[in-house]
Design a protein around this motif. Structure first.
Motif, PDB file in Angstrom:
ATOM      1  N   ARG A   1       0.838  -1.209   0.000  1.00  0.00           N
ATOM      2  CA  ARG A   1       0.000   0.000   0.000  1.00  0.00           C
ATOM      3  C   ARG A   1       0.871   1.256   0.000  1.00  0.00           C
ATOM      4  O   ARG A   1       0.628   2.205  -0.747  1.00  0.00           O
ATOM      5  N   LEU A   2       1.927   1.254   0.830  1.00  0.00           N
ATOM      6  CA  LEU A   2       2.818   2.409   0.901  1.00  0.00           C
ATOM      7  C   LEU A   2       3.607   2.590  -0.397  1.00  0.00           C
ATOM      8  O   LEU A   2       3.794   3.715  -0.881  1.00  0.00           O
ATOM      9  N   ARG A   3       4.072   1.474  -0.943  1.00  0.00           N
ATOM     10  CA  ARG A   3       4.868   1.549  -2.176  1.00  0.00           C
ATOM     11  C   ARG A   3       4.052   2.130  -3.327  1.00  0.00           C
ATOM     12  O   ARG A   3       4.551   2.975  -4.090  1.00  0.00           O
ATOM     13  N   TYR A   4       2.805   1.710  -3.454  1.00  0.00           N
ATOM     14  CA  TYR A   4       1.974   2.242  -4.528  1.00  0.00           C
ATOM     15  C   TYR A   4       1.549   3.679  -4.263  1.00  0.00           C
ATOM     16  O   TYR A   4       1.336   4.456  -5.204  1.00  0.00           O
ATOM     17  N   ALA A   5       1.422   4.061  -2.989  1.00  0.00           N
ATOM     18  CA  ALA A   5       1.117   5.463  -2.670  1.00  0.00           C
ATOM     19  C   ALA A   5       2.267   6.361  -3.123  1.00  0.00           C
ATOM     20  O   ALA A   5       2.045   7.440  -3.702  1.00  0.00           O
ATOM     21  N   ILE A   6       3.503   5.907  -2.871  1.00  0.00           N
ATOM     22  CA  ILE A   6       4.676   6.672  -3.315  1.00  0.00           C
ATOM     23  C   ILE A   6       4.742   6.689  -4.845  1.00  0.00           C
ATOM     24  O   ILE A   6       5.024   7.718  -5.458  1.00  0.00           O
ATOM     25  N   HIS A   7       4.475   5.544  -5.459  1.00  0.00           N
ATOM     26  CA  HIS A   7       4.493   5.451  -6.930  1.00  0.00           C
ATOM     27  C   HIS A   7       3.523   6.443  -7.554  1.00  0.00           C
ATOM     28  O   HIS A   7       3.876   7.193  -8.473  1.00  0.00           O
TER      29      HIS A   7
END
Length: 316
Positions: free
Chosen positions: A164-170
């Motif tokens: 979830r965090l990785r895609y938010a940053i992406h």
């Protein structure tokens, strides 16, 4: 085929999550008693004691396929793919448990393994996000499985934890890099969304060698989020954005020739206006100084004197 890679501290929580579900089935295992939750947990914890200083000893990977691959997969094939994936990831000579879950529409399985191997050595996880993605793509193409259409198709609402965090940053970077022209702008816009930037410098110099992003205390390398978010790729994109901005500005500013034509056009227009005004003035000067108005006819009749007065005048 895609993979989600996780590391954790508790074998108990992970194994219970995998095995105490109603729709779960053990596909494969090595080095553990897989016939009971407590026995499996005990075996994994016993081996981790060989390296007590390793906090995150739990390795957990989730392998998923598209719904379109359902008719190509069997239980045996899924177990074989799990073993091949672990081999390529360097997960060798250690305890593991492969568990099938059927609670979702798409086929998927979980692998829990001990990062303390059978000889007491640590199984590294350096750059494992990027490595896992490359392996999954290679296997997907080789076995003819459905190839996803990229990150745009990922269901953000279903993501949990680090994904979830990785895609938010992406998603934040994708939006920002479409318009930013400097690193300062990138830093400011990311900070508004609770994302920090960390630069990696070449030893003893101010030369930036790499970049990572942090959100909610979790840090990701730029290339682990997406290859286009490595430092080199982002620097190239910012340079391109600056060039585009200058080009647009140049198009909006008239050239010298255009400015000269505009000035000449304005002068021509003023000249035409001046000539028109002179013509009107000349017409006015040619008119007579004054024109006598014609007298209006007097339509009123004089009153006639009465006949008696006329007669009296005659007699006198």
């Amino acid at each position: 085929m895609i993979a989600k890679v996780i590391t954790g501290k508790s074998f108990g929580g992970c194994v219970r999550y995998l095995l105490e579900r109603e729709k779960s089935f053990v596909l494969d295992s090595a080095g553990v008693r897989d016939y009971g939750v407590k026995a499996t947990i005990a075996d994994l914890n016993a081996q981790r004691k060989m390296r007590p200083q390793l906090g995150n000893a739990v390795g957990h990977s989730v392998l998923s396929w598209s719904n379109e691959d359902g008719n190509k997969l069997t239980l045996e094939k899924m177990a074989e793919h799990a073993r091949e994936y672990m081999e390529k990831m360097g997960i060798k000579n250690t305890q593991y448990l492969t568990v099938l879950h059927t609670d979702k529409k798409h086929p998927h399985l979980h692998i829990v393994y001990n990062r303390v191997d059978n000889e007491g050595k640590t199984i590294g996880n350096y750059n494992h996000w990027h490595k896992s993605r490359k392996i999954c793509r290679e296997m997907t193409e080789r076995y003819g499985y459905h190839l996803g259409k990229g990150k745009a198709k990922v269901n953000r609402q279903a993501l949990r934890g680090n994904d979830r965090l990785r895609y938010a940053i992406h998603d934040a970077l994708k939006s920002i890099m479409a318009k930013a022209t400097t690193w300062k702008q990138v830093e400011t816009m990311l900070a508004r969304q609770g994302i920090d930037i960390h630069y990696k410098y070449r030893s003893g110099t101010n030369e930036v060698q790499g970049i990572s992003f942090e959100k909610d205390g979790v840090k990701f390398k730029g290339s682990a989020i997406d290859r286009k978010f490595s430092f080199a790729s982002m620097e190239k994109q910012l340079s391109h954005n600056r060039g585009t901005e200058i080009s647009q500005s140049a198009r909006q500013t008239p050239t010298l020739a255009e400015q000269i034509r505009e000035v000449l056009g304005q002068q021509q227009q003023r000249s035409e206006t001046y000539e028109t005004a002179l013509g009107l003035l000349s017409d006015l000067l040619d008119m007579p100084a004054s024109i006598e108005p014609e007298p209006e006819p007097n339509w009123r009749r004089k009153k006639k004197k009465p006949e008696q007065e006329q007669l009296r005048g005659i007699s006198r």
